[in-house]
Design a protein around this motif. Structure first.
Motif, PDB file in Angstrom:
ATOM      1  N   ALA A  87      77.181  28.806 -53.561  1.00  0.00           N
ATOM      2  CA  ALA A  87      75.874  28.464 -54.350  1.00  0.00           C
ATOM      3  C   ALA A  87      74.896  28.126 -53.317  1.00  0.00           C
ATOM      4  N   VAL A  88      73.592  28.103 -53.778  1.00  0.00           N
ATOM      5  CA  VAL A  88      72.609  27.702 -52.863  1.00  0.00           C
ATOM      6  C   VAL A  88      71.919  26.192 -53.503  1.00  0.00           C
ATOM      7  N   VAL A  89      71.717  25.154 -52.536  1.00  0.00           N
ATOM      8  CA  VAL A  89      71.236  24.106 -53.001  1.00  0.00           C
ATOM      9  C   VAL A  89      69.885  23.972 -52.664  1.00  0.00           C
ATOM     10  N   PRO A  90      68.723  23.321 -53.550  1.00  0.00           N
ATOM     11  CA  PRO A  90      67.457  23.087 -53.286  1.00  0.00           C
ATOM     12  C   PRO A  90      67.419  22.333 -51.830  1.00  0.00           C
ATOM     13  N   GLN A  91      66.939  22.880 -50.728  1.00  0.00           N
ATOM     14  CA  GLN A  91      66.745  22.178 -49.551  1.00  0.00           C
ATOM     15  C   GLN A  91      65.652  22.670 -48.656  1.00  0.00           C
ATOM     16  N   PHE A  92      64.995  23.782 -48.922  1.00  0.00           N
ATOM     17  CA  PHE A  92      63.899  24.485 -48.443  1.00  0.00           C
ATOM     18  C   PHE A  92      62.491  24.275 -49.112  1.00  0.00           C
ATOM     19  N   LEU A  93      61.616  24.914 -48.554  1.00  0.00           N
ATOM     20  CA  LEU A  93      60.447  25.192 -49.060  1.00  0.00           C
ATOM     21  C   LEU A  93      60.254  26.494 -49.784  1.00  0.00           C
ATOM     22  N   GLN A  94      59.604  26.844 -50.850  1.00  0.00           N
ATOM     23  CA  GLN A  94      59.476  28.039 -51.613  1.00  0.00           C
ATOM     24  C   GLN A  94      58.524  29.012 -50.572  1.00  0.00           C
ATOM     25  N   THR A  95      57.727  28.473 -49.830  1.00  0.00           N
ATOM     26  CA  THR A  95      56.795  29.298 -48.670  1.00  0.00           C
ATOM     27  C   THR A  95      57.871  29.693 -47.863  1.00  0.00           C
ATOM     28  N   ASP A  96      58.963  29.377 -47.693  1.00  0.00           N
ATOM     29  CA  ASP A  96      59.702  29.543 -46.303  1.00  0.00           C
ATOM     30  C   ASP A  96      60.956  30.736 -46.805  1.00  0.00           C
ATOM     31  N   TYR A  97      61.620  30.295 -48.365  1.00  0.00           N
ATOM     32  CA  TYR A  97      62.683  30.972 -48.749  1.00  0.00           C
ATOM     33  C   TYR A  97      62.636  30.890 -50.249  1.00  0.00           C
ATOM     34  N   GLY A  98      63.189  31.836 -50.863  1.00  0.00           N
ATOM     35  CA  GLY A  98      63.378  31.869 -52.447  1.00  0.00           C
ATOM     36  C   GLY A  98      64.634  32.525 -53.017  1.00  0.00           C
ATOM     37  N   THR A  99      65.168  32.154 -54.130  1.00  0.00           N
ATOM     38  CA  THR A  99      66.142  32.903 -54.756  1.00  0.00           C
ATOM     39  C   THR A  99      65.950  33.768 -56.006  1.00  0.00           C
ATOM     40  N   ALA A 129      70.392  19.783 -60.738  1.00  0.00           N
ATOM     41  CA  ALA A 129      70.634  18.752 -61.835  1.00  0.00           C
ATOM     42  C   ALA A 129      71.519  17.748 -61.208  1.00  0.00           C
ATOM     43  N   TYR A 130      72.646  17.984 -60.641  1.00  0.00           N
ATOM     44  CA  TYR A 130      73.658  16.958 -60.459  1.00  0.00           C
ATOM     45  C   TYR A 130      73.147  16.170 -59.232  1.00  0.00           C
ATOM     46  N   VAL A 131      72.804  16.913 -58.057  1.00  0.00           N
ATOM     47  CA  VAL A 131      72.144  16.086 -56.945  1.00  0.00           C
ATOM     48  C   VAL A 131      70.977  15.160 -57.197  1.00  0.00           C
ATOM     49  N   THR A 132      70.101  15.807 -58.119  1.00  0.00           N
ATOM     50  CA  THR A 132      68.948  14.985 -58.355  1.00  0.00           C
ATOM     51  C   THR A 132      69.489  13.711 -59.268  1.00  0.00           C
ATOM     52  N   ALA A 133      70.465  13.555 -60.114  1.00  0.00           N
ATOM     53  CA  ALA A 133      70.968  12.575 -60.747  1.00  0.00           C
ATOM     54  C   ALA A 133      71.706  11.832 -59.867  1.00  0.00           C
ATOM     55  N   TYR A 134      72.639  12.437 -58.856  1.00  0.00           N
ATOM     56  CA  TYR A 134      73.587  11.827 -57.894  1.00  0.00           C
ATOM     57  C   TYR A 134      72.908  10.838 -57.100  1.00  0.00           C
ATOM     58  N   SER A 265      60.567   2.796 -57.971  1.00  0.00           N
ATOM     59  CA  SER A 265      60.625   3.789 -56.759  1.00  0.00           C
ATOM     60  C   SER A 265      60.342   5.235 -57.153  1.00  0.00           C
ATOM     61  N   THR A 266      59.991   6.162 -56.336  1.00  0.00           N
ATOM     62  CA  THR A 266      60.333   7.487 -56.586  1.00  0.00           C
ATOM     63  C   THR A 266      61.337   8.207 -55.875  1.00  0.00           C
ATOM     64  N   TYR A 267      61.755   9.444 -56.245  1.00  0.00           N
ATOM     65  CA  TYR A 267      63.014   9.921 -55.678  1.00  0.00           C
ATOM     66  C   TYR A 267      62.761  11.287 -55.874  1.00  0.00           C
ATOM     67  N   THR A 268      63.209  12.486 -54.897  1.00  0.00           N
ATOM     68  CA  THR A 268      63.491  13.678 -55.048  1.00  0.00           C
ATOM     69  C   THR A 268      64.904  13.706 -54.375  1.00  0.00           C
ATOM     70  N   THR A 273      69.628  16.575 -50.067  1.00  0.00           N
ATOM     71  CA  THR A 273      70.083  17.790 -49.447  1.00  0.00           C
ATOM     72  C   THR A 273      69.442  18.049 -47.965  1.00  0.00           C
ATOM     73  N   THR A 274      68.380  17.165 -47.491  1.00  0.00           N
ATOM     74  CA  THR A 274      68.011  17.620 -46.233  1.00  0.00           C
ATOM     75  C   THR A 274      68.879  16.641 -45.126  1.00  0.00           C
ATOM     76  N   ASP A 275      69.850  15.890 -45.589  1.00  0.00           N
ATOM     77  CA  ASP A 275      70.576  15.094 -44.685  1.00  0.00           C
ATOM     78  C   ASP A 275      71.976  15.350 -44.808  1.00  0.00           C
ATOM     79  N   PRO A 276      72.571  15.989 -43.598  1.00  0.00           N
ATOM     80  CA  PRO A 276      73.910  16.721 -43.800  1.00  0.00           C
ATOM     81  C   PRO A 276      74.948  15.642 -44.414  1.00  0.00           C
ATOM     82  N   GLU A 277      74.938  14.270 -43.786  1.00  0.00           N
ATOM     83  CA  GLU A 277      76.131  13.441 -44.190  1.00  0.00           C
ATOM     84  C   GLU A 277      75.836  13.335 -45.740  1.00  0.00           C
ATOM     85  N   ARG A 278      74.660  12.909 -46.148  1.00  0.00           N
ATOM     86  CA  ARG A 278      74.503  12.486 -47.419  1.00  0.00           C
ATOM     87  C   ARG A 278      74.753  13.765 -48.329  1.00  0.00           C
ATOM     88  N   LEU A 279      74.478  15.173 -47.989  1.00  0.00           N
ATOM     89  CA  LEU A 279      74.744  16.148 -48.861  1.00  0.00           C
ATOM     90  C   LEU A 279      76.227  16.482 -48.829  1.00  0.00           C
TER      91      LEU A 279
END
Length: 335
Positions: A87-99, A129-134, A265-268, A273-279
Motif C-alpha cells: 500500500a502507498v501512504v501519503p508522504q509526497f507532494l502531488q506535484t511530484d507523484y500521484g496514485t 485515515a488511520y495515520v491522521t488519527a494515530y 495546535s494544528t496537525y497533518t 509519514t515523513t519521519d521514518p521512525e514515527r512512520l
C-alpha cells in the motif's frame, strides 16, 4: 503505456482526464506499482480546485493512497521485491507523484507491506485515515483510558478511524455530525455518543455527557470560527487539535479570557509519514489493530477508474460514511 488521471487546469471534477501515459522504469529510490485500488481524499478535491496548500503543476496527476503489487524497484531500494502486495501512504507532494492510475511510480519510502488478509480495496482505505488519527490520539500520549474525546465531522474516513482508535485506547469517543441522517450509522460504527450539531447545543451536550467536565481532546477537520464553540466543551488542561481546513474562513485562537486553559495546535499526517521512525511505529500500530480486528476501515462506495469524475462529485456531496475507493480493474475486490 498505462491509463493515468491528469488535469490541465484547476476546476470541477470535469477537468479530470484519463490519458494513456508512458510510466517508465523506477528511478533510484522509487518503486513502480500495479495499482488495484485507490483511496480518495478531500485533499485531492482541494488540490484539483486550486484550494490546497500548494498549487498544481500542469499537466498534473493527483492522489495520495493506493494498494497494489510491486512491479519493479529502482536502484537502492531494499525490503521490497517484485510481486509484493503493498500500500502507498501519503508522504509526497502531488506535484511530484500521484496514485490515480493503472501503474504509478512512487517513492519507496512511501510504500508499506500489505498484510495478506487485507484485500486491495480495504488496504486503499487505511493509511490516510488511520495515520491522521494515530498522531494526535495515540502517538502523542494525550488520550488516556477513560478520557472523553470529541471527533468532529465523524462520518469521514478519518473520523471513523478516530472512533476506532479512541475505543482501542480505552477512551470514550463522542462523534459530531451536522444532520440526523448519519447518527445511527455513527453509533453502529462505535461512537459512544453522537451530537447532531444542527439540532443540539454542542457545549451543553458535551458537558451533559461528561458530567460537566468537558472532553480531554477535540479532534477537528473543519477549523474556522467554529473552533470557539469546540473550545467551550474542552476540559481545563485539554487539547484542541485542528487537522483540516474544511471551513475556509479564518480560524481564531481560543481566547483565554473566555475558555478554560487549553492547548491548541494544528496537525497533518506528514509529521508522521515523513519521519521514518514515527512512520515505523504508526505502521506497527495500525497493522496490529487490523490484524486483531480492532480496526476495520469502512468503505462507503467504490467506483471504476473510468468514473473518477463521478467519484469526485460523490465525495463533494458529503453523503458518504467512510472511504470512497476507486478500483482499477486488475482484480481488486471488496471482500
Amino acid at each position: 503505456m498505462a491509463r493515468l488521471v491528469q488535469f490541465d487546469q484547476t476546476g470541477g471534477p470535469e477537468v479530470l482526464t484519463l490519458r494513456d501515459v508512458e510510466v517508465g522504469d523506477p528511478g533510484a529510490g522509487e518503486v513502480r506499482i500495479r495499482v488495484d485500488a485507490i483511496g480518495l481524499n478531500r485533499a485531492e478535491i482541494m488540490y484539483r480546485e486550486g484550494a490546497y496548500f500548494y498549487d498544481p503543476v500542469f499537466p498534473s496527476t493527483l492522489g495520495y493512497e493506493a494498494a497494489g503489487v510491486v512491479e519493479a524497484v529502482g536502484e537502492g531500494v531494499t525490503g521490497l521485491a517484485t510481486g509484493d502486495p503493498v500500500a502507498v501512504v501519503p508522504q509526497f507532494l502531488q506535484t511530484d507523484y500521484g496514485t490515480y492510475g493503472e501503474h504509478v511510480l512512487v517513492p519507496a519510502s512511501a510504500v508499506v507491506p500489505r498484510p495478506a488478509d487485507i484485500d486491495p480495496v480495504r488496504a486503499a482505505a487505511v493509511w490516510m485515515a488511520y495515520v491522521t488519527a494515530y498522531g494526535p490520539l495515540a502517538e502523542s500520549g494525550r488520550v488516556r483510558p477513560g478520557d472523553h474525546v470529541l471527533i468532529s465531522a465523524a462520518s469521514s474516513s478519518v473520523g471513523l478511524a478516530a472512533v476506532q482508535i479512541v475505543r482501542h485506547i480505552g477512551a470514550i469517543p463522542i462523534a459530531t455530525t451536522r444532520g440526523p441522517g448519519k447518527k445511527q450509522r455513527l453509533l453502529d460504527a462505535g461512537a459512544a455518543h453522537v451530537i447532531v450539531t444542527d439540532e443540539e447545543d454542542l457545549p451543553a451536550r458535551i458537558k451533559e455527557i461528561t458530567g460537566g467536565e468537558g472532553v480531554r481532546l477535540a479532534f477537528d477537520p473543519v477549523a474556522g470560527p467554529g473552533v470557539e464553540t469546540l473550545a467551550q466543551g474542552i476540559a481545563p488542561g485539554g487539547f484542541l487539535v485542528v487537522y483540516g481546513a474544511l471551513d475556509p474562513r479564518p480560524t481564531p485562537l481560543p481566547n483565554a479570557q473566555s475558555f478554560p486553559a487549553l492547548t491548541s495546535s494544528t496537525y497533518t499526517l506528514f509529521e508522521i509519514t515523513t519521519d521514518p521512525e514515527r512512520l515505523r511505529r504508526a505502521v506497527a500500530f495500525v497493522n496490529a489493530g487490523l490484524s486483531s480486528g480492532a480496526f476495520a476501515p469502512v468503505v462507503d462506495r467504490t467506483f471504476d477508474l473510468a468514473d473518477i469524475a463521478e467519484a469526485h462529485r460523490y465525495m463533494a456531496a458529503n453523503e458518504q460514511v467512510g472511504k470512497i475507493v476507486v478500483t482499477v480493474g486488475h482484480g481488486a475486490t471488496t471482500a
